[in-house]
Write a protein that holds these residues in place. Structure first.
Motif, PDB file in Angstrom:
ATOM      1  N   LEU A 189       0.844  -1.213   0.000  1.00 42.89           N
ATOM      2  CA  LEU A 189       0.000   0.000   0.000  1.00 42.89           C
ATOM      3  C   LEU A 189       0.873   1.255   0.000  1.00 42.89           C
ATOM      4  CD1 LEU A 189      -2.809  -0.996   2.551  1.00 42.89           C
ATOM      5  CD2 LEU A 189      -2.826  -1.197   0.056  1.00 42.89           C
ATOM      6  N   ALA A 190       1.962   1.237   0.759  1.00 45.10           N
ATOM      7  CA  ALA A 190       2.845   2.407   0.814  1.00 45.10           C
ATOM      8  C   ALA A 190       3.526   2.647  -0.535  1.00 45.10           C
ATOM      9  CB  ALA A 190       3.894   2.224   1.911  1.00 45.10           C
ATOM     10  N   ARG A 191       3.846   1.582  -1.244  1.00 44.31           N
ATOM     11  CA  ARG A 191       4.511   1.736  -2.542  1.00 44.31           C
ATOM     12  C   ARG A 191       3.578   2.390  -3.577  1.00 44.31           C
ATOM     13  NH1 ARG A 191       9.098  -1.521  -3.733  1.00 44.31           N
ATOM     14  NH2 ARG A 191       9.429  -3.383  -2.450  1.00 44.31           N
ATOM     15  N   SER A 192       2.281   2.104  -3.496  1.00 46.86           N
ATOM     16  CA  SER A 192       1.355   2.525  -4.544  1.00 46.86           C
ATOM     17  C   SER A 192       1.292   4.046  -4.660  1.00 46.86           C
ATOM     18  CB  SER A 192      -0.049   1.982  -4.246  1.00 46.86           C
ATOM     19  OG  SER A 192      -0.980   2.589  -5.126  1.00 46.86           O
ATOM     20  N   GLU A 193       1.371   4.544  -5.895  1.00 43.51           N
ATOM     21  CA  GLU A 193       1.308   5.997  -6.089  1.00 43.51           C
ATOM     22  C   GLU A 193      -0.077   6.542  -5.769  1.00 43.51           C
ATOM     23  OE1 GLU A 193       2.205   6.956 -10.136  1.00 43.51           O
ATOM     24  OE2 GLU A 193       0.416   5.944 -10.911  1.00 43.51           O
ATOM     25  N   ASP A 194      -1.071   5.663  -5.656  1.00 48.03           N
ATOM     26  CA  ASP A 194      -2.429   6.112  -5.329  1.00 48.03           C
ATOM     27  C   ASP A 194      -2.621   6.394  -3.841  1.00 48.03           C
ATOM     28  OD1 ASP A 194      -3.150   5.858  -7.983  1.00 48.03           O
ATOM     29  OD2 ASP A 194      -3.764   3.756  -7.743  1.00 48.03           O
ATOM     30  N   PRO A 226      13.876   5.372   6.020  1.00 49.32           N
ATOM     31  CA  PRO A 226      13.037   4.424   5.266  1.00 49.32           C
ATOM     32  C   PRO A 226      13.717   3.814   4.046  1.00 49.32           C
ATOM     33  CG  PRO A 226      11.812   6.440   5.738  1.00 49.32           C
ATOM     34  CD  PRO A 226      13.223   6.664   6.210  1.00 49.32           C
ATOM     35  N   MET A 227      14.558   4.593   3.354  1.00 46.51           N
ATOM     36  CA  MET A 227      15.088   4.125   2.077  1.00 46.51           C
ATOM     37  C   MET A 227      16.604   3.954   2.150  1.00 46.51           C
ATOM     38  SD  MET A 227      12.203   4.089   0.652  1.00 46.51           S
ATOM     39  CE  MET A 227      12.271   3.939  -1.120  1.00 46.51           C
ATOM     40  N   LEU A 228      17.073   2.710   2.022  1.00 46.11           N
ATOM     41  CA  LEU A 228      18.512   2.453   1.894  1.00 46.11           C
ATOM     42  C   LEU A 228      18.792   2.374   0.393  1.00 46.11           C
ATOM     43  CD1 LEU A 228      21.305   1.735   3.027  1.00 46.11           C
ATOM     44  CD2 LEU A 228      20.553  -0.634   3.165  1.00 46.11           C
ATOM     45  N   ALA A 229      19.229   3.466  -0.184  1.00 46.65           N
ATOM     46  CA  ALA A 229      19.354   3.550  -1.655  1.00 46.65           C
ATOM     47  C   ALA A 229      20.780   3.214  -2.084  1.00 46.65           C
ATOM     48  CB  ALA A 229      18.901   4.931  -2.115  1.00 46.65           C
ATOM     49  N   THR A 230      21.645   4.228  -2.271  1.00 45.37           N
ATOM     50  CA  THR A 230      23.038   3.916  -2.634  1.00 45.37           C
ATOM     51  C   THR A 230      23.794   3.345  -1.440  1.00 45.37           C
ATOM     52  OG1 THR A 230      23.796   6.112  -1.977  1.00 45.37           O
ATOM     53  CG2 THR A 230      23.121   5.833  -4.284  1.00 45.37           C
ATOM     54  N   GLY A 231      23.319   3.651  -0.242  1.00 43.10           N
ATOM     55  CA  GLY A 231      24.036   3.258   0.981  1.00 43.10           C
ATOM     56  C   GLY A 231      24.998   4.338   1.454  1.00 43.10           C
ATOM     57  N   ASN A 232      25.234   5.372   0.630  1.00 40.65           N
ATOM     58  CA  ASN A 232      26.234   6.384   0.997  1.00 40.65           C
ATOM     59  C   ASN A 232      25.864   7.116   2.292  1.00 40.65           C
ATOM     60  OD1 ASN A 232      27.633   5.726  -1.286  1.00 40.65           O
ATOM     61  ND2 ASN A 232      26.929   7.478  -2.499  1.00 40.65           N
ATOM     62  N   PRO A 258      11.616  -0.866  -7.936  1.00 39.67           N
ATOM     63  CA  PRO A 258      10.487   0.053  -8.058  1.00 39.67           C
ATOM     64  C   PRO A 258      10.325   0.997  -6.861  1.00 39.67           C
ATOM     65  CG  PRO A 258       9.701  -2.133  -7.507  1.00 39.67           C
ATOM     66  CD  PRO A 258      11.182  -2.258  -7.714  1.00 39.67           C
ATOM     67  N   GLY A 259      10.774   0.647  -5.690  1.00 37.24           N
ATOM     68  CA  GLY A 259      10.755   1.539  -4.536  1.00 37.24           C
ATOM     69  C   GLY A 259       9.385   2.075  -4.200  1.00 37.24           C
ATOM     70  N   LEU A 260       9.359   3.317  -3.743  1.00 37.34           N
ATOM     71  CA  LEU A 260       8.075   3.987  -3.459  1.00 37.34           C
ATOM     72  C   LEU A 260       8.152   5.471  -3.769  1.00 37.34           C
ATOM     73  CD1 LEU A 260       8.902   5.471  -0.650  1.00 37.34           C
ATOM     74  CD2 LEU A 260       8.075   3.392   0.416  1.00 37.34           C
ATOM     75  N   GLY A 261       9.227   5.888  -4.432  1.00 38.27           N
ATOM     76  CA  GLY A 261       9.409   7.311  -4.715  1.00 38.27           C
ATOM     77  C   GLY A 261      10.238   7.971  -3.628  1.00 38.27           C
ATOM     78  N   ASP A 262      10.058   9.271  -3.478  1.00 35.51           N
ATOM     79  CA  ASP A 262      10.807  10.014  -2.458  1.00 35.51           C
ATOM     80  C   ASP A 262      10.052   9.932  -1.138  1.00 35.51           C
ATOM     81  OD1 ASP A 262      11.579  12.301  -0.752  1.00 35.51           O
ATOM     82  OD2 ASP A 262      12.943  12.722  -2.414  1.00 35.51           O
ATOM     83  N   ALA A 263      10.633   9.213  -0.184  1.00 37.83           N
ATOM     84  CA  ALA A 263       9.911   8.950   1.070  1.00 37.83           C
ATOM     85  C   ALA A 263       9.617  10.255   1.812  1.00 37.83           C
ATOM     86  CB  ALA A 263      10.725   8.006   1.947  1.00 37.83           C
TER      87      ALA A 263
END
Ligand code: URA
Length: 232
Positions: free
Chosen positions: A41-46, A155-161, A219-224
């Protein structure tokens, strides 16, 4: 719509992504049905901002439950209205939750619901848009941070930097016991964090395979942060 191939299996619930280095701390993917449902549900753009914020709060509570599973315990003597008994309570190092600004703050309320006595620290890091390298602009911790068990949240571990920079900074401040909790980890970010800090256990609700050219999880969830605070 009955294809469950995307649902993590029980075998993925506790997975060491780096089987060569068995002394390393664990990577735990929490595959509880409630967590997976709420992550979808959190991932959904709706999903609206208010629902997104509520979902992140609820997911953070459920991840906290797993992240604190190995906290030290001792027993104390109490009296119930019926009889005396010896019963378990938390012991050992006090906790500090460290939020990586700003999206980490979306995790704090849910975690503090379960850990009301925890102290809270904040680290501000922004990503240089060219290099994606983290630049620190804020660092505020409890004075006794070096004596505490620290749970770092973003929330988001992206590049890890950013995660690596945050953990470096906390180790410089004397922290010796840490966990990292996130909602979605990218595979490359997870590998980078594991390589830099193999002693830090990671708890996540999902692992996504890719990053795009802007460092966003796919696919992520966008910008948290934007989704939590309605800034876009
Ligand atoms: N930060 C976010 O909020 N989302 C991503 O996908 C990556 C970094």
């Amino acid at each position: 719509m009955n294809d469950l191939s995307a649902v993590p299996t029980a075998a993925q619930a506790i997975a060491d992504t780096d089987a060569e280095s068995s002394p390393s701390a664990m990577v735990m993917v929490v595959n509880h049905p409630l967590v997976q449902h709420k992550v979808t549900l959190a991932r959904s753009e709706d999903t609206t901002t208010d629902n997104f914020r509520r979902l992140v709060r609820e997911i953070s509570q459920l991840l906290t439950y797993e992240a604190t599973r190995d906290l030290a315990m001792e027993t104390i003597a109490i009296k119930t209205p019926i009889a005396p008994m010896v019963s378990p309570v938390l012991s050992g190092k006090k906790l500090c939750l460290v939020s990586i600004l700003r999206a980490g703050n979306g995790f704090l309320d849910g975690m503090l619901d379960l850990l009301p006595a925890a102290r809270v620290g904040h680290i501000g890091l922004y990503r240089d848009p060219e290099t994606l390298e983290p630049i620190e602009y804020y660092f505020k911790m409890p004075e006794d941070i070096h004596e505490r068990m620290v749970i770092v949240v973003d929330p988001m571990l992206a590049t890890g930097n950013s995660a690596i920079a945050a953990l470096n900074r906390l180790k410089e401040a004397g922290v010796t016991t840490m966990k990292y909790v996130c909602l979605i980890a990218s595979r490359p970010g997870l590998q980078a964090l594991r390589a830099a800090h193999p002693d830090v256990a990671i708890v996540t609700a999902a692992i996504d395979e890719q990053l795009n050219e802007h460092g966003y999880i796919v696919p992520g969830l966008g910008d948290a942060g934007d989704r939590l605070y309605g800034t876009k």
